[in-house]
Scaffold this active site. Structure first.
Site, PDB file in Angstrom:
ATOM      1  N   VAL A 165       0.837  -1.207   0.000  1.00  0.00           N
ATOM      2  CA  VAL A 165       0.000   0.000   0.000  1.00  0.00           C
ATOM      3  C   VAL A 165       0.869   1.253   0.000  1.00  0.00           C
ATOM      4  O   VAL A 165       0.563   2.250  -0.656  1.00  0.00           O
ATOM      5  CB  VAL A 165      -0.964  -0.001   1.209  1.00  0.00           C
ATOM      6  CG1 VAL A 165      -1.734   1.305   1.288  1.00  0.00           C
ATOM      7  CG2 VAL A 165      -1.929  -1.169   1.115  1.00  0.00           C
ATOM      8  N   ALA A 166       2.008   1.189   0.711  1.00  0.00           N
ATOM      9  CA  ALA A 166       2.915   2.339   0.748  1.00  0.00           C
ATOM     10  C   ALA A 166       3.516   2.607  -0.620  1.00  0.00           C
ATOM     11  O   ALA A 166       3.728   3.757  -1.013  1.00  0.00           O
ATOM     12  CB  ALA A 166       4.029   2.087   1.760  1.00  0.00           C
ATOM     13  N   ILE A 194       2.333   1.689  -3.712  1.00  0.00           N
ATOM     14  CA  ILE A 194       1.423   1.968  -4.834  1.00  0.00           C
ATOM     15  C   ILE A 194       0.810   3.355  -4.675  1.00  0.00           C
ATOM     16  O   ILE A 194       0.116   3.625  -3.692  1.00  0.00           O
ATOM     17  CB  ILE A 194       0.308   0.906  -4.922  1.00  0.00           C
ATOM     18  CG1 ILE A 194       0.915  -0.470  -5.217  1.00  0.00           C
ATOM     19  CG2 ILE A 194      -0.704   1.274  -6.007  1.00  0.00           C
ATOM     20  CD1 ILE A 194      -0.066  -1.607  -5.145  1.00  0.00           C
ATOM     21  N   GLU A 231      -1.908   5.215  -5.071  1.00  0.00           N
ATOM     22  CA  GLU A 231      -3.324   5.007  -5.432  1.00  0.00           C
ATOM     23  C   GLU A 231      -3.942   6.224  -6.113  1.00  0.00           C
ATOM     24  O   GLU A 231      -4.819   6.083  -6.977  1.00  0.00           O
ATOM     25  CB  GLU A 231      -4.145   4.652  -4.174  1.00  0.00           C
ATOM     26  CG  GLU A 231      -3.848   3.301  -3.579  1.00  0.00           C
ATOM     27  CD  GLU A 231      -2.668   3.342  -2.613  1.00  0.00           C
ATOM     28  OE1 GLU A 231      -2.328   2.301  -2.064  1.00  0.00           O
ATOM     29  OE2 GLU A 231      -2.089   4.432  -2.408  1.00  0.00           O
ATOM     30  N   ASP A 286      -4.910  21.086 -42.986  1.00  0.00           N
ATOM     31  CA  ASP A 286      -5.696  21.302 -44.192  1.00  0.00           C
ATOM     32  C   ASP A 286      -5.579  22.778 -44.571  1.00  0.00           C
ATOM     33  O   ASP A 286      -5.266  23.624 -43.727  1.00  0.00           O
ATOM     34  CB  ASP A 286      -7.157  20.933 -43.909  1.00  0.00           C
ATOM     35  CG  ASP A 286      -8.014  20.912 -45.161  1.00  0.00           C
ATOM     36  OD1 ASP A 286      -7.457  20.661 -46.241  1.00  0.00           O
ATOM     37  OD2 ASP A 286      -9.219  21.149 -45.053  1.00  0.00           O
ATOM     38  N   ASN A 288      -1.974   8.795   0.983  1.00  0.00           N
ATOM     39  CA  ASN A 288      -1.955   8.689  -0.480  1.00  0.00           C
ATOM     40  C   ASN A 288      -3.198   9.284  -1.145  1.00  0.00           C
ATOM     41  O   ASN A 288      -3.115   9.849  -2.237  1.00  0.00           O
ATOM     42  CB  ASN A 288      -1.823   7.222  -0.907  1.00  0.00           C
ATOM     43  CG  ASN A 288      -0.432   6.675  -0.655  1.00  0.00           C
ATOM     44  OD1 ASN A 288       0.462   7.402  -0.214  1.00  0.00           O
ATOM     45  ND2 ASN A 288      -0.228   5.392  -0.908  1.00  0.00           N
ATOM     46  N   ASP A 334      -2.148  13.770   0.203  1.00  0.00           N
ATOM     47  CA  ASP A 334      -1.323  13.886  -0.995  1.00  0.00           C
ATOM     48  C   ASP A 334      -2.088  14.488  -2.159  1.00  0.00           C
ATOM     49  O   ASP A 334      -1.518  15.200  -2.988  1.00  0.00           O
ATOM     50  CB  ASP A 334      -0.793  12.506  -1.413  1.00  0.00           C
ATOM     51  CG  ASP A 334       0.590  12.253  -0.825  1.00  0.00           C
ATOM     52  OD1 ASP A 334       1.022  13.070   0.003  1.00  0.00           O
ATOM     53  OD2 ASP A 334       1.218  11.252  -1.197  1.00  0.00           O
TER      54      ASP A 334
END
Length: 873
Positions: free
Chosen positions: A278-279, A281, A283, A325, A706, A710
């Protein structure tokens, strides 16, 4: 595929086994059964449920699912619930983004007429357009939408607008002729194509292709075949995710094994491994990237660039080629008179003087041999003709005279309408009581019918030297991309007829063009200064396109211009060797456009393609950034594109590129912020595991950091405004990605500093208890990461950038600090977040330790800035 345009009428009828009586009912039914309905097929789409499940294929997501299951079996239901809620929310967001329906084929289908007039069994009947088959004899009239591709058998002044296929707005004269050799689609004057509009006249057409075999069907096929490319940021983050997942699995297994080796209970060992996973990744990373991109799209929308696909935003930052174009994108899509040739001199039309008789004759001819009108400042009729009226309005404005005043004072006695075979138009009026015929038309045709010429000395016989001077002037205009009309007259009482268009007196030439947009030149210059290569791709003639490209700065000395047919003749190797020098492509097909985009992409370039017609749609989808025109663009081009210009302004693309570069910089800074914080957490967990200490954080601690504290600073970083010189740099290398060596070194150093102060707090708390150590480590890590948000706004110091341009960063810090204070000082929150009550002195220690990394980073930046200034001096 057969070249229907090169066959005779007899060969065509023999090919389809038909005749001028049309198909029989039985034949038509058998053909319909064999070739299918005249509709466009669409590829089968994935269900929403399948798309939702695909969001869980990511390895990092699977690791979090395993972590949630382990938390559940260990009795930690809060962590399980939080992890699963985050995963489901991310999956929903991903599904919503994916299911922005691909409407391109639906829009193509809307171009098909609901019914068609055909001849069957010798009778004219009306049937659904889906029932039209090859061999049908279709009757087209003004206002009809062409229902299938076909060859003209009989034309009665038929004019068709094919802008949706060729990109050129001028109606094309169609006639029953046999063409020889290889002929580009835009020059096939004996063919009509599905989706185009009949603007004038009528015709009998033999259907040659229906459904997916039509030119518009081929475009639909190309749209299906064109696959969307991943953006450079996606590629970089995908690589990072894969590497991070492997690293997490390896370290988690190692930590689990070490924990078991130290005879830790299996559940506790698993929870240690879960805490590490968990630390590690981030999220909130995918959500933060999405939100920063969304904020970028809102800013761009205010500047008339509407972003359909969020991932497009960061790709704009590394665009290195813009394939544009011409008609309606770089030009105004409006015919305008340029210079005139009269009395042996070339001059701007503004210098024409109504008081000079010779000039007056030219201007009278321009408005009297003319069937268009201007109503409420809007031209009605042929664009070339109302351009002549606008010219007269500008000249007559000072004297208060309009074309209506001249026309009302003279009665039209007769006329010979324009005919695409004669390439002439004549009208008969009385001038000062003298019957006078005015004629305008193609230079070569009209010059051949002139026996006299008028100049400031009067009328005299025209000689070879006069003809050569006129032809030379015509060539000059043509080579500069101008369309030219010649004007002549004669005094005659004869009735109007084709034979009357002889023995004319030449007056002069008027040149016209679709002029560049006023801002196009500056936009092209800005693009080049930003390291972006502009390329013109058009359905217009190469000479016309090159002339416009020279005016706006796309075509420079040493550059090359090629036609679609010349491109077809090139091998891939030859194109690869020449593409850097080719600035203009004329008379191109949809397949040509895709090949050009693909050739640039093979060189590693990020390609933006602009366009507004159906013919542009496949290339818009193939390009990294498809840019459609919001005002003049067809629905097909808008649906295929990833960005729409609300003001049809080429310059808006450059603004969007500037914003795109800023969005990418902000995303990169936000990623640095998130990953450096996660690195601190990983290092802390690893350290305690190796030292045989209790885990410094629980899964709930890490998820709170997270996902909550964060996220706020990361979003504030995403709001950072662009720096002044972000268009002075060259486009970034799309292969480089975010995770460069310098980036990783910065991440490890900053994360390492935060880990040191976090473990310092842990040891201070450990003197009291394990739970206090965890509380102080959690609080210090949270606050240090909040402080770190200021560092990640820019590479410059806080004192250099200040807070005035981004108050959100200060607001995010205060909001995060308040949330942390609630957890630490409100007793109700202690149980939920597994923290202990702390004293004010402990809070002071946490704040002091948390500020240290930011103070060090800011001192280093200030010193580096002072050193660089001294070096410059």
């Amino acid at each position: 595929m057969k070249s229907w345009y090169s066959m005779t009428e007899e060969e065509l009828l023999a090919e389809f086994g038909g005749n001028l009586e049309g198909l029989t009912k039985k034949d038509a039914e058998e053909l319909l059964e064999r070739v299918g309905e005249n509709v466009l097929r669409e590829e089968e789409k994935k269900s929403i449920f399948c798309i939702f499940l695909e969001q869980f294929k990511d390895l990092l997501v699977l690791i979090l699912i395993v972590a949630a299951v382990i938390s559940m079996f260990s009795g930690n239901m809060e962590s399980t619930f939080v992890i699963l809620a985050v995963l489901i929310l991310n999956a929903i967001l991903g599904t919503v983004q994916y299911v922005k329906a691909e409407k391109s084929l639906a829009s193509l289908k809307s171009l098909s007429s609901p019914s068609a007039k055909v001849v069957r069994n010798g009778e004219k009947i009306e049937i659904p357009s889906s029932k039209v088959v090859p061999g049908d004899l279709v009757i087209l009239e003004a206002g009809d939408l062409v229902v299938a591709d076909g060859r003209i058998l009989n034309s009665f002044s038929l004019q068709v607008n094919e802008s949706s296929l060729t990109g050129e707005s001028t109606a094309v004269d169609k006639k029953n002729v046999v063409l020889s050799g290889e002929v580009a689609l835009a020059d096939r004057t004996n063919m009509v194509y599905s989706g185009s509009l009949v603007t004038y006249g009528r015709a009998e057409v033999l259907v040659t292709d229906t459904g997916m075999n039509t030119e518009i069907g081929k475009i639909a096929g190309l749209l299906n075949a064109a696959k969307k490319k991943k953006t450079p940021l996606q590629v970089s983050l995908d690589k990072f995710s894969a590497r991070l997942a492997i690293l997490i699995i390896g370290i988690s297994v190692l930590v689990f094994a070490l924990s078991l080796y130290r005879q830790m209970p299996v559940i506790d060992a698993l929870m240690f491994a879960v805490a590490l996973a968990v630390a590690a990744i981030p999220e909130a990373l995918s959500s933060i990237v999405t939100i920063v991109q969304a904020m970028g799209t809102q800013k761009m929308a205010k500047e008339n660039a509407i972003i359909k696909d969020l991932k497009t935003v960061e790709s704009l930052g590394c665009v290195s080629v813009i394939c544009s174009d011409k008609t309606g994108t770089l030009t105004q899509n409006k015919m305008t008179v340029g210079e005139v040739y009269i009395d042996g001199k070339r001059m701007p039309f503004e210098e024409l003087d109504l008081h000079e008789q010779l000039h007056r004759y030219l201007m009278y001819n321009a408005i009297l041999s003319n069937d268009s009108t201007i109503v409420d400042d809007i031209g009605v009729g042929d664009p070339t003709e109302y351009a002549l009226l606008e010219m007269f309005r500008k000249i007559g404005k000072e004297q208060g005279i309009t074309e209506a005043d001249i026309r009302s004072g003279m009665q039209r006695l007769g006329e010979v309408p324009f005919d695409s075979d004669r390439k002439l138009m004549s009208t008969h009026y009385k001038m000062r009581g003298i019957p006078t015929m005015f004629t305008k038309g193609a230079v070569d045709v009209l010059l051949g019918r002139c026996t006299g010429i008028r100049d400031n000395t009067g009328i005299r016989p025209i000689d070879d030297a006069d003809r050569e001077r006129i032809q030379e002037q015509n060539r000059y205009f043509s080579e500069n991309g101008l369309r030219v009309l010649a004007f002549a007259y004669k005094e005659t009482e004869d009735a109007m007829c084709l034979e009357a268009e002889n023995d004319l007196i030449f007056i002069g030439l008027i040149s016209m063009m679709d002029p560049p947009r006023p801002e196009s030149m500056q936009a092209v210059a800005d693009a080049k200064s930003a390291g972006i290569r502009p390329v013109m791709i058009t359905g217009d003639h190469k000479i016309t396109a090159t002339a416009i490209a020279k005016q706006i700065g796309i075509f420079e000395a040493g550059d090359i211009a090629v036609t679609g047919m010349e491109l077809d003749a090139m091998s891939d190797e030859e194109l690869d060797s020449k593409i850097e020098k080719i600035s203009v492509y004329g008379r191109v097909s949809p397949e040509n456009k895709i090949r050009i985009v693909d050739a640039w992409q093979k060189k590693g370039r990020i390609v933006a393609m602009t366009g507004d017609g159906v013919n542009d749609a496949p290339a818009l989808k193939k390009a990294d950034i498809g840019v459609a025109m919001g005002i003049t663009g067809t629905e097909v081009s808008k649906d295929a594109a990833s960005m729409i210009l609300a003001d049809d302004n080429f310059a808006t693309i450059i603004k969007a590129v500037s914003n795109g570069r800023n969005v990418y910089r902000n995303i990169k800074n936000a990623v640095l912020f998130l990953l450096s914080g996660n690195t601190a957490a990983i290092l802390s967990v690893l350290y305690t595991s190796l030292m045989g200490l209790a885990a410094p954080f629980t899964a709930v601690h890490l998820l709170f950091i997270n996902l909550v504290t964060d996220s706020l600073p990361a979003l504030a970083i995403g709001m950072e405004p662009p720096e002044r010189d972000n268009l002075k740099d060259k486009p970034r290398d799309p292969k480089q990605g975010i995770l460069t060596k310098d980036f990783m070194l910065t991440l490890l150093l900053q994360g390492g500093m935060i880990a040191v102060v976090t473990m310092s707090a842990y040891y201070i708390g450990l003197q009291q208890s394990v739970s206090m150590a965890s509380t102080m480590a959690f609080a210090t890590l949270t606050l240090a990461r909040l402080f770190h948000g200021f560092n990640c706004r820019s590479k410059k110091s806080i004192f250099a950038i200040g807070f005035q341009k981004n108050w959100y960063s200060l607001g995010a810090f205060l909001a995060g600090t308040v949330l942390l204070a609630l957890i630490l000082f409100v007793p109700f929150m202690h149980g939920i977040f597994e923290v202990e009550e702390i004293t004010l002195s402990q809070a002071g220690i946490i704040a002091g330790l948390a500020a240290i990394p930011t103070v060090i980073i800011q001192i280093i930046r200030i010193l580096a800035s002072l050193f660089s200034k001294n070096v410059v001096k």
